[in-house]
Design an enzyme around this catalytic site. Structure first.
Site, PDB file in Angstrom:
ATOM      1  N   ASP A 188      30.398  -8.672 -57.336  1.00 37.26           N
ATOM      2  CA  ASP A 188      29.874  -7.746 -58.003  1.00 37.26           C
ATOM      3  C   ASP A 188      28.731  -7.406 -58.444  1.00 37.26           C
ATOM      4  O   ASP A 188      29.120  -8.519 -59.961  1.00 37.26           O
ATOM      5  CB  ASP A 188      31.500  -7.231 -58.269  1.00 37.26           C
ATOM      6  CG  ASP A 188      31.350  -5.401 -58.248  1.00 37.26           C
ATOM      7  OD1 ASP A 188      31.804  -4.701 -57.828  1.00 37.26           O
ATOM      8  OD2 ASP A 188      31.389  -5.540 -60.212  1.00 37.26           O
TER       9      ASP A 188
ATOM     10  N   GLU B 286      25.847  -8.611 -54.449  1.00 35.21           N
ATOM     11  CA  GLU B 286      25.540  -6.969 -54.572  1.00 35.21           C
ATOM     12  C   GLU B 286      24.317  -7.003 -56.354  1.00 35.21           C
ATOM     13  O   GLU B 286      24.951  -7.116 -57.206  1.00 35.21           O
ATOM     14  CB  GLU B 286      26.342  -6.482 -55.328  1.00 35.21           C
ATOM     15  CG  GLU B 286      26.254  -4.901 -54.780  1.00 35.21           C
ATOM     16  CD  GLU B 286      27.159  -3.642 -56.631  1.00 35.21           C
ATOM     17  OE1 GLU B 286      26.642  -2.502 -56.605  1.00 35.21           O
ATOM     18  OE2 GLU B 286      27.503  -4.005 -57.350  1.00 35.21           O
TER      19      GLU B 286
HETATM   20  C1  GLC Z   1      30.101  -2.147 -57.872  1.00 36.11           C
HETATM   21  C2  GLC Z   1      30.923  -1.797 -57.526  1.00 36.11           C
HETATM   22  C3  GLC Z   1      31.297  -0.913 -58.017  1.00 36.11           C
HETATM   23  C4  GLC Z   1      32.343  -0.418 -59.126  1.00 36.11           C
HETATM   24  C5  GLC Z   1      30.778  -1.050 -59.889  1.00 36.11           C
HETATM   25  C6  GLC Z   1      31.537  -1.718 -61.183  1.00 36.11           C
HETATM   26  O1  GLC Z   1      28.926  -1.687 -58.214  1.00 36.11           O
HETATM   27  O2  GLC Z   1      30.532  -1.507 -56.032  1.00 36.11           O
HETATM   28  O3  GLC Z   1      31.927   0.331 -56.791  1.00 36.11           O
HETATM   29  O4  GLC Z   1      32.248   0.539 -59.811  1.00 36.11           O
HETATM   30  O5  GLC Z   1      30.511  -2.552 -59.037  1.00 36.11           O
HETATM   31  O6  GLC Z   1      32.348  -3.133 -60.978  1.00 36.11           O
END
Ligand code: GLC
Length: 521
Positions: free
Chosen positions: A227, A284
């Site tokens: 994440d 991500e």
């Molecule tokens: C990422 C997740 C999202 C979350 C954020 C903070 O972007 O996909 O859903 O709110 O991180 O953890």
């Protein structure tokens, strides 16, 4: 869009019937994202859980996916849908128990489905024991060094330590209260105040996450989605961004994409490599600069990262052509696997997006309520899915995409749960519209998602009665059947799983390409 199987007259580099032996399992995998809260409810409380998920694994096996990625299932107050983790080794009781999680992994493996978990390293929950401990000790105590506490500015420390803004809106700092009741230091949270940022310069933090990865790898996890992967390292000066944010050179931003972050992923890669059967690390990583993006995919770092350029791209042949070229040429220099992503739990669903006059996606502008022609959006989403499935690399499918679900744009305001809604001062309705529980069966809500009479945690539209899995199963031409048959074709035709790709000249407004020598799309 059609797949045309040509007679295999020409020899081709990676043809043949079997994938290259050295290719990792994800090199042509389809990975289905399960947003657990909204997938299936096993205990009738209106929230999806592990029991519900286990009882629907056969649906995923039938769909033909190779793996699932589960959004965070850990103990959490759910201030941000589970991305606020209070204990990385425990399952939230709303979802089940550790034994249920182990059983789910075992069941999935028995069906030939791998299981990817979600690790959240940038921040934890304000209810995590470390943060509670940090609040209970005086400034300067080592327990506070796992986070970013700083005195405020202004005569009485009443102003935030820097000008940083939270990704959800408002300042990225919240002031604490000392044990004696007086106003104290501020702490950093790039997301909601319930998500204090962890200090990755602190050895406890690094050691803890290495141990957490091992904890789940030991229990059979086949990989991790990381994440907010580009945010975790910070310049300890935490200096103002000022007006020149964009002018900062590569790696010079105080919290985005700093060079130190790579050391963390190199150490994680060593851990993943310690395990048999190749464990996947997928990041991500939202970055515009393709060269900086590629750094995360070096041979000793992540295996892959989500392709947000593809996800955000408007539904226009030229633009898609450009993004596909960009992706393939960036990956040609890397052994990392390209990915093709149309949706996830943070973005407006493709059917709705593609039915609008403007079909691109921007995180800062979700345009909920913009008119959308759902029939047109659905036709485009079908084409986009076939495009994604016929490109070389891993495809990700967000739950409900295979049912052609649309974004639910008219959720009652008092039910909205995404912190974006409140933090944006109710200007951004947030991401709840793509998180509405799945319709499985029946004529009316809750459509088999939970027990009859129970209310799903977000209400489903009546109109989904046409889109339940039951209605679409074996219905020729349904979205579900399209997904199933395309995934099955991908499994059967080795050319679609190979890495080679070549454009074929085609009229303006269309895309045409050759895969593996004997397939033209
Ligand atoms: C990422 C997740 C999202 C979350 C954020 C903070 O972007 O996909 O859903 O709110 O991180 O953890």
């Amino acid at each position: 869009m059609t797949f045309v199987r040509e007679r295999a007259t020409k020899p081709h580099a990676s043809g043949g019937e079997a994938p290259r032996p050295a290719a990792p399992w994800w090199s042509a995998a389809s990975i289905y994202q399960i947003y657990l809260r909204s997938f299936a409810d096993g205990n009738g409380d209106g929230t999806g859980d592990l029991a519900g998920c286990r009882s629907h694994l056969s649906y995923l096996a039938e769909l033909g996916v190779d793996a699932v990625w589960l959004n965070p299932w850990y103990l959490s107050p759910l201030a941000d849908g589970g991305y606020d983790v209070a204990d990385y080794r425990q399952i939230d009781p709303q979802f089940g128990s550790l034994a249920d999680a182990e059983a789910l992994i075992a069941d999935a493996h028995a069906l030939g489905i791998r299981v990817i978990l979600d690790v959240v390293p940038n921040h934890c929950s304000d209810q995590h024991p470390w943060f509670l401990e940090a609040l209970s000790v005086p400034p300067g105590a080592p327990e506070r060094e796992r986070f970013y506490f700083r005195p405020g500015r202004g005569d009485a420390g009443e102003l935030p330590p820097s000008d940083w803004q939270s990704q959800f809106g408002g300042p990225a700092w919240t002031r604490t209260t000392n044990v004696d009741g007086t106003p104290g230091d501020w702490y950093l949270h790039l997301f909601a105040p319930e998500q204090p940022d962890l200090n990755w310069g602190n050895p406890d933090v690094r050691a803890e996450f290495e141990s957490v990865l091992r904890f789940w790898f030991d229990r059979g996890a086949d990989g991790f989605r990381i994440d907010s992967a580009a945010l975790v390292a910070k310049d300890p000066a935490l200096a103002d961004l000022g007006p020149g944010e964009a002018a900062k050179g590569p790696g010079q931003h105080p919290y985005l994409d700093r060079d130190e972050v790579h050391e963390t992923y190199r150490s994680w890669r060593r851990i993943a490599d310690d395990y048999p059967d190749r464990r996947l690390l997928i990041g991500e990583v939202w970055l515009e600069d393709a060269d900086r993006f590629a750094l995360y995919l070096r041979d000793d770092e992540l295996h892959s990262a989500f392709n947000f350029d593809f996800l955000c791209c408007p539904f226009e042949a030229q633009a898609l052509h450009r993004v596909i070229d960009g992706t393939l040429s960036a990956h040609a220099r890397l052994s990392a696997t390209p990915t093709w992503v149309l949706g996830n739990h943070d973005v407006v669903r493709p059917v709705t997006r593609y039915g609008r006059a403007r079909t691109e996606f921007k995180m800062s502008e979700r345009r909920i309520g913009d008119p959308s022609d759902i029939a047109l959006g659905t036709r485009r989403a079908r084409a986009a899915a076939l495009l994604a499935f016929s490109l070389p690399g891993t495809v990700y499918i967000y739950q409900g995409e295979e049912l052609g679900l649309w974004e639910v744009e008219d959720l009652p305001e008092d039910l909205l749960q995404d912190p974006l809604w409140a933090r944006s001062k109710k200007t951004d309705r947030g991401r709840d519209g793509c998180r509405v529980p799945l319709p499985w069966s029946g004529q009316k809500p809750p459509f088999g998602f939970t027990g009859d009479g129970a209310s799903p945690w977000l209400p489903q539209p009546e109109g989904w009665r046409e889109l339940t899995a039951d209605v679409q199963r074996s219905e020729p031409g349904s979205m579900l059947e399209l997904y199933r048959s395309a995934l099955s074709l991908r499994g059967r035709l080795s050319s679609l799983r190979a890495r080679d790709f070549a454009w074929v000249p085609s009229p303006e407004g269309t895309l045409c390409y050759r895969r593996g020598g004997d397939i033209v799309v």
